[in-house]
Design a protein around this motif. Structure first.
Motif, PDB file in Angstrom:
ATOM      1  N   ILE A 209      -0.784  24.774  22.755  1.00  0.00           N
ATOM      2  CA  ILE A 209       0.374  25.525  22.254  1.00  0.00           C
ATOM      3  C   ILE A 209       0.000  26.147  20.918  1.00  0.00           C
ATOM      4  O   ILE A 209      -0.249  25.442  19.939  1.00  0.00           O
ATOM      5  CB  ILE A 209       1.614  24.625  22.101  1.00  0.00           C
ATOM      6  N   VAL A 210      -0.068  27.467  20.901  1.00  0.00           N
ATOM      7  CA  VAL A 210      -0.478  28.192  19.701  1.00  0.00           C
ATOM      8  C   VAL A 210       0.759  28.694  18.965  1.00  0.00           C
ATOM      9  O   VAL A 210       1.679  29.265  19.569  1.00  0.00           O
ATOM     10  CB  VAL A 210      -1.373  29.400  20.070  1.00  0.00           C
ATOM     11  N   SER A 211       0.783  28.463  17.664  1.00  0.00           N
ATOM     12  CA  SER A 211       1.880  28.953  16.830  1.00  0.00           C
ATOM     13  C   SER A 211       1.476  30.292  16.208  1.00  0.00           C
ATOM     14  O   SER A 211       0.416  30.401  15.605  1.00  0.00           O
ATOM     15  CB  SER A 211       2.184  27.930  15.724  1.00  0.00           C
ATOM     16  N   LEU A 212       2.296  31.303  16.399  1.00  0.00           N
ATOM     17  CA  LEU A 212       2.053  32.619  15.797  1.00  0.00           C
ATOM     18  C   LEU A 212       3.114  32.813  14.720  1.00  0.00           C
ATOM     19  O   LEU A 212       4.298  32.950  15.018  1.00  0.00           O
ATOM     20  CB  LEU A 212       2.131  33.709  16.860  1.00  0.00           C
ATOM     21  N   LYS A 213       2.684  32.776  13.503  1.00  0.00           N
ATOM     22  CA  LYS A 213       3.587  32.712  12.353  1.00  0.00           C
ATOM     23  C   LYS A 213       4.705  33.751  12.420  1.00  0.00           C
ATOM     24  O   LYS A 213       4.463  34.937  12.587  1.00  0.00           O
ATOM     25  CB  LYS A 213       2.786  32.898  11.060  1.00  0.00           C
ATOM     26  N   LYS A 214       5.938  33.251  12.321  1.00  0.00           N
ATOM     27  CA  LYS A 214       7.167  34.046  12.302  1.00  0.00           C
ATOM     28  C   LYS A 214       7.459  34.764  13.618  1.00  0.00           C
ATOM     29  O   LYS A 214       8.477  35.419  13.759  1.00  0.00           O
ATOM     30  CB  LYS A 214       7.149  35.066  11.158  1.00  0.00           C
ATOM     31  N   LEU A 215       6.546  34.663  14.605  1.00  0.00           N
ATOM     32  CA  LEU A 215       6.747  35.353  15.877  1.00  0.00           C
ATOM     33  C   LEU A 215       7.190  34.405  16.982  1.00  0.00           C
ATOM     34  O   LEU A 215       8.053  34.731  17.789  1.00  0.00           O
ATOM     35  CB  LEU A 215       5.460  36.071  16.306  1.00  0.00           C
ATOM     36  N   GLY A 216       6.582  33.215  17.039  1.00  0.00           N
ATOM     37  CA  GLY A 216       6.936  32.269  18.079  1.00  0.00           C
ATOM     38  C   GLY A 216       5.747  31.432  18.513  1.00  0.00           C
ATOM     39  O   GLY A 216       4.851  31.143  17.710  1.00  0.00           O
TER      40      GLY A 216
END
Length: 222
Positions: A209-216
């Motif tokens: 699970i990759v976190s994309l800052k401020k995007l989701g």
């Protein structure tokens, strides 16, 4: 887990009647009243089935479904309409619907048609989704299995995992996740979401699970 329906019907009385009936039967129903509103929400949320009237303001139901199919949306759909000619019936199926029911109709008949399609959709799905070499998810029992052991997930972690698996490799905004995981009468919590993500990473591996800052977030299928 509740089956989620999108209802497009511009007759407010009929819309309320359908919503009340299906919610009593245990469904989660989102009601919209024009094609533009439906088009917008299709790309913001995930549904198990569409119920579309045809003659509605802005985009009509046929065009709406045709466009969704063109974009790769495979959500099953039933048209509920007063159009009763063979040409309309043909146009409905050509636009990608799974069923077509003419008004007026009995609510029980609509329910039976919905249940039949939902049952068919779930029976067509693979029983196991292989997440990695030693981890799989059982779609029939909603169990996450690692090294042949069942891992315990709470209800919202389970919902979140299913949402990720249904939308693998796609960027999911916080708003889409909130709409799917939290019920309409609940207040979404960013802290709770981070905790659920942390627990899923612990079970699946942090790179899944990759976190994309401020995007989701994005769930990696590979």
């Amino acid at each position: 887990m509740k089956t989620k329906l999108l209802l497009l019907e511009d007759d407010l009385t009929l819309s309320e009647t359908i919503v009340d009936y299906f919610e009593e039967q245990g469904f989660d129903v989102v009601a919209v009243y024009d094609g533009d509103e439906a088009n917008e929400i299709i790309y913001e949320q995930s549904f198990d089935l569409f119920l579309f009237d045809v003659n509605v303001p802005s985009i009509n139901g046929f065009e709406l479904l045709k466009e969704a199919r063109k974009e790769g949306n495979k959500t099953p759909a039933i048209f509920i309409t007063s159009l009763n000619s063979m040409d309309s019936l043909e146009q409905g199926f050509e636009s990608g619907c799974d069923d077509y029911i003419r008004k007026p109709f009995e609510l029980k008949e609509l329910l039976l048609r919905v249940q039949t399609i939902i049952k068919r959709e779930y029976s067509n799905k693979e029983e196991f989704v292989q997440i990695s070499q030693n981890i799989k998810f059982n779609t029939k029992t909603n169990e996450l299995i690692k090294d042949n052991e069942v891992l315990l997930l709470n209800f919202k972690e389970l919902k979140l995992l299913k949402f990720f698996l249904q939308n693998s490799d796609e960027l999911l905004s916080h708003e889409r996740i909130y709409d799917y995981v939290w019920d309409y009468d609940e207040e979404p919590s960013d802290n709770s979401l981070r905790t659920y993500i942390k627990n899923l990473r612990k079970a699946l591996g942090k790179d899944k699970i990759v976190s994309l800052k401020k995007l989701g977030y994005r769930f990696n299928s590979k």
